[in-house]
Design an enzyme around this catalytic site. Structure first.
Site, PDB file in Angstrom:
ATOM      1  N   ARG A 165     -30.114 -22.968-102.779  1.00 37.04           N
ATOM      2  CA  ARG A 165     -28.451 -23.175-102.692  1.00 37.04           C
ATOM      3  C   ARG A 165     -28.247 -22.883-104.122  1.00 37.04           C
ATOM      4  O   ARG A 165     -28.845 -23.255-105.264  1.00 37.04           O
ATOM      5  CB  ARG A 165     -28.686 -23.983-102.439  1.00 37.04           C
ATOM      6  CG  ARG A 165     -28.437 -23.788-100.528  1.00 37.04           C
ATOM      7  CD  ARG A 165     -27.842 -25.232 -99.974  1.00 37.04           C
ATOM      8  NE  ARG A 165     -26.281 -25.411 -99.673  1.00 37.04           N
ATOM      9  CZ  ARG A 165     -25.755 -26.125 -99.431  1.00 37.04           C
ATOM     10  NH1 ARG A 165     -26.419 -27.731 -98.994  1.00 37.04           N
ATOM     11  NH2 ARG A 165     -24.472 -26.120 -99.007  1.00 37.04           N
TER      12      ARG A 165
ATOM     13  N   LYS B  84     -25.038 -22.103 -96.997  1.00 41.47           N
ATOM     14  CA  LYS B  84     -25.250 -23.474 -96.670  1.00 41.47           C
ATOM     15  C   LYS B  84     -26.578 -23.901 -96.930  1.00 41.47           C
ATOM     16  O   LYS B  84     -27.919 -22.987 -97.122  1.00 41.47           O
ATOM     17  CB  LYS B  84     -24.723 -23.711 -95.268  1.00 41.47           C
ATOM     18  CG  LYS B  84     -23.123 -23.229 -95.581  1.00 41.47           C
ATOM     19  CD  LYS B  84     -22.287 -24.341 -97.095  1.00 41.47           C
ATOM     20  CE  LYS B  84     -21.108 -23.688 -96.711  1.00 41.47           C
ATOM     21  NZ  LYS B  84     -20.047 -24.730 -97.767  1.00 41.47           N
TER      22      LYS B  84
ATOM     23  N   SER C 205     -17.715 -35.895 -96.618  1.00 43.99           N
ATOM     24  CA  SER C 205     -16.677 -35.476 -97.942  1.00 43.99           C
ATOM     25  C   SER C 205     -16.357 -36.358 -98.917  1.00 43.99           C
ATOM     26  O   SER C 205     -16.818 -36.756 -99.926  1.00 43.99           O
ATOM     27  CB  SER C 205     -16.061 -34.289 -97.990  1.00 43.99           C
ATOM     28  OG  SER C 205     -16.956 -33.008 -97.452  1.00 43.99           O
TER      29      SER C 205
ATOM     30  N   SER D  26     -14.833 -22.525-103.160  1.00 43.22           N
ATOM     31  CA  SER D  26     -15.494 -23.566-102.545  1.00 43.22           C
ATOM     32  C   SER D  26     -14.433 -24.803-103.151  1.00 43.22           C
ATOM     33  O   SER D  26     -14.474 -24.637-104.442  1.00 43.22           O
ATOM     34  CB  SER D  26     -16.654 -23.092-103.351  1.00 43.22           C
ATOM     35  OG  SER D  26     -17.640 -24.825-104.125  1.00 43.22           O
TER      36      SER D  26
ATOM     37  N   GLN E 227     -16.432 -27.405-103.940  1.00 42.72           N
ATOM     38  CA  GLN E 227     -17.209 -27.951-104.288  1.00 42.72           C
ATOM     39  C   GLN E 227     -17.615 -27.889-106.095  1.00 42.72           C
ATOM     40  O   GLN E 227     -17.537 -28.825-106.503  1.00 42.72           O
ATOM     41  CB  GLN E 227     -19.386 -27.735-104.016  1.00 42.72           C
ATOM     42  CG  GLN E 227     -19.197 -28.907-102.311  1.00 42.72           C
ATOM     43  CD  GLN E 227     -20.341 -28.228-102.018  1.00 42.72           C
ATOM     44  OE1 GLN E 227     -21.658 -27.791-102.454  1.00 42.72           O
ATOM     45  NE2 GLN E 227     -20.684 -29.089-100.846  1.00 42.72           N
TER      46      GLN E 227
ATOM     47  N   ASP F 113     -17.171 -25.569 -92.117  1.00 42.90           N
ATOM     48  CA  ASP F 113     -18.590 -26.110 -91.311  1.00 42.90           C
ATOM     49  C   ASP F 113     -18.710 -26.110 -89.897  1.00 42.90           C
ATOM     50  O   ASP F 113     -19.333 -26.595 -89.374  1.00 42.90           O
ATOM     51  CB  ASP F 113     -18.608 -28.010 -91.773  1.00 42.90           C
ATOM     52  CG  ASP F 113     -19.081 -27.218 -93.727  1.00 42.90           C
ATOM     53  OD1 ASP F 113     -19.289 -26.394 -94.201  1.00 42.90           O
ATOM     54  OD2 ASP F 113     -18.492 -28.739 -93.890  1.00 42.90           O
TER      55      ASP F 113
ATOM     56  N   ARG G  37     -17.365 -38.839-102.351  1.00 47.30           N
ATOM     57  CA  ARG G  37     -16.205 -38.470-103.136  1.00 47.30           C
ATOM     58  C   ARG G  37     -16.033 -40.392-103.912  1.00 47.30           C
ATOM     59  O   ARG G  37     -15.630 -40.741-104.784  1.00 47.30           O
ATOM     60  CB  ARG G  37     -15.099 -37.994-103.004  1.00 47.30           C
ATOM     61  CG  ARG G  37     -15.183 -36.172-102.789  1.00 47.30           C
ATOM     62  CD  ARG G  37     -14.132 -35.758-102.657  1.00 47.30           C
ATOM     63  NE  ARG G  37     -14.754 -34.120-103.066  1.00 47.30           N
ATOM     64  CZ  ARG G  37     -15.442 -33.672-102.175  1.00 47.30           C
ATOM     65  NH1 ARG G  37     -15.931 -33.847-100.990  1.00 47.30           N
ATOM     66  NH2 ARG G  37     -15.223 -32.044-102.430  1.00 47.30           N
TER      67      ARG G  37
END
Ligand code: SPQ
Length: 425
Positions: free
Chosen positions: A120, A338, A21, A166, A168, A311, A25
């Site tokens: 997704r 996912k 992650s 979320s 995201q 996760d 970023r």
């Protein structure tokens, strides 16, 4: 491929690769900031390379020395229309966060991905972005890739109560809010990983965080920084569980990120009676985690902790097969969207190895402790399912486990099998 079975124990130390992650970023923030950034310990796994390549295609000045990645950012305005559609590979994080960045770019970009990513949901990001002034177009409106995004220089701020927990979606909206004219307010359903908020501040931006409410006034200019990516607790999780369930094991995992929005698995292991010690480094943000073979008892997982271990639920399900009693995992319907439907994939594949596991609408019920046996299983193209199955196979005595589509593991942990081999006694 034939998996490692019949383990005699796992012993030793392992340095954990960079956080997925944060690696995504770091490229994104460095590219939209002004000035030089350097990124150390970037995760060289397929998903993060999708982000790196996308930003190169968007005109990013990126020099990759193999050891350090140097990025010379020229602000949001420095991004250029790519000459071809951008390949998101298997990466939901790349797709959704990039959508928020492209929201303020005055050109159109088409995003496409592999078979799994193309199934997704994207409207969770596109609907609020459309409220901010972005247009989108695809065969299924804006719900699935391939998708063309038409950004605008005149982005409006948003006041948005998130319908899903979320990171995201939150991150995409924050990237868009950084480019909008005025104050955006985002209310999270549950607190999710906070890397985007932390990195906004690290790159000199301003964001007010009050519980689940975030306030950000745009437009803002960010400044290049040096980033050292901590080890990924989501990758460490497979070895944490292996060390707890394989007899005769004691493993120390070094350089693991200990951000509080990601450490739910540690709480679950403690609740199950697992022997685990955390030794934070001076910075308190990273540390060593040591686990050893333990007698485990069942637990309940649900509520606000779920996003902090979302996760890790496939590997926690395996852990529960080796705990005495009934473990119930709930509030985890997000697992259905996912890389696979992880409720179904975990159930189906672990049942093949003899686990007593039942899917529910929002999670799993697992009865332990069960002896696992050999069988033919598949990752179904999902890296975390593949690594969970190899961890399960370690317990199989006298049988074989054959894993189909093992290459999926390269999505987040290209050195997984070598790392495991190093620990075998
Ligand atoms: O990037 P991708 O494919 O969505 O990756 C996964 C994973 O297991 O590696 C989910 F499948 O992690 C997501 C995580 O589930 C990474 C992420 C992030 O970096 O912001 C946030 C979570 O997703 P979400 O949908 O809850 O925001």
């Amino acid at each position: 491929m034939k998996l490692q079975t019949n383990s005699k124990g796992l012993q030793g130390t392992l340095k954990i690769l960079g956080d997925k992650s944060i690696s995504h970023r770091s490229i994104m923030f460095a590219s939209i900031a002004e000035g030089a950034s350097e990124i150390h310990n970037f995760l060289r796994a397929k998903d993060c390379l999708s982000t790196l390549n996308a930003f190169k295609a968007l005109g990013g000045k990126i020099k990759d020395t193999g050891d350090v990645i140097y990025v010379y950012g020229t602000g949001f305005q420095g991004l250029k229309k790519p000459s071809a559609p951008l390949d998101m590979g298997n990466s939901g994080t790349t797709t959704r966060l990039l959508s928020g960045i492209l929201a303020g770019c005055n050109f159109e970009v088409t995003l496409f991905g592999d078979e799994s990513l193309s199934k997704r949901p994207m409207n969770r990001v596109m609907l609020p972005l459309r409220e901010m002034g972005v247009a989108g177009h695809g065969v299924h409106d804006t719900e699935f890739l391939p998708l063309t995004i038409y950004g605008t220089k005149n982005l409006k701020p948003i006041n948005y109560q998130m319908p899903v927990a979320s990171a995201q979606v939150k991150s995409a909206l924050l990237f868009a809010a950084l480019q909008a004219q005025g104050e955006s307010v985002i209310l999270e359903k549950e607190a999710t990983r906070n890397h985007t908020e932390e990195m906004t501040q690290q790159f000199g931006g301003e964001i007010a965080v009050c519980g689940k409410e975030l306030r950000l006034t745009g437009p803002q200019m960010l400044k290049g920084q040096k980033i050292v990516v901590p080890g990924d607790i989501s990758s460490a999780a497979f070895f944490m569980v292996a060390g707890l369930i394989v007899p005769n094991s004691k493993i120390t995992l070094k350089n693991v990120g200990l951000n509080k929005t990601r450490t739910g698995i540690i709480d679950v292991i403690k609740a199950m009676g697992g022997k685990i010690t955390i030794a934070p480094y001076k910075d308190q943000r990273t540390g060593n985690i040591t686990v050893e073979t333990s007698e485990l008892k069942a637990t309940a997982v649900g509520g606000e902790i779920t996003p902090q271990l979302i996760d890790e639920l496939p590997i926690i399900a395996l852990l529960a097969t080796q705990a005495q009693g009934v473990t119930v995992i709930k509030d985890a319907e997000e697992l259905k969207v996912k890389e696979t439907n992880r409720i179904d994939a975990v159930t189906c594949e672990l049942q093949k190895l003899g686990a007593d596991i039942t899917p529910t609408d929002d999670g799993l019920v697992i009865r332990g402790k069960t002896k696992l046996h050999g069988g033919k299983v598949t990752s179904a193209g999902d890296h975390r399912i593949g690594m969970m199955l190899q961890t399960a196979a370690l317990l199989v005595q006298g049988g074989q486990v054959e894993l189909e589509r093992s290459e999926a593991i390269n999505i987040s942990f290209p050195t997984f099998f070598e790392s495991l081999a190093k620990l075998e006694v």
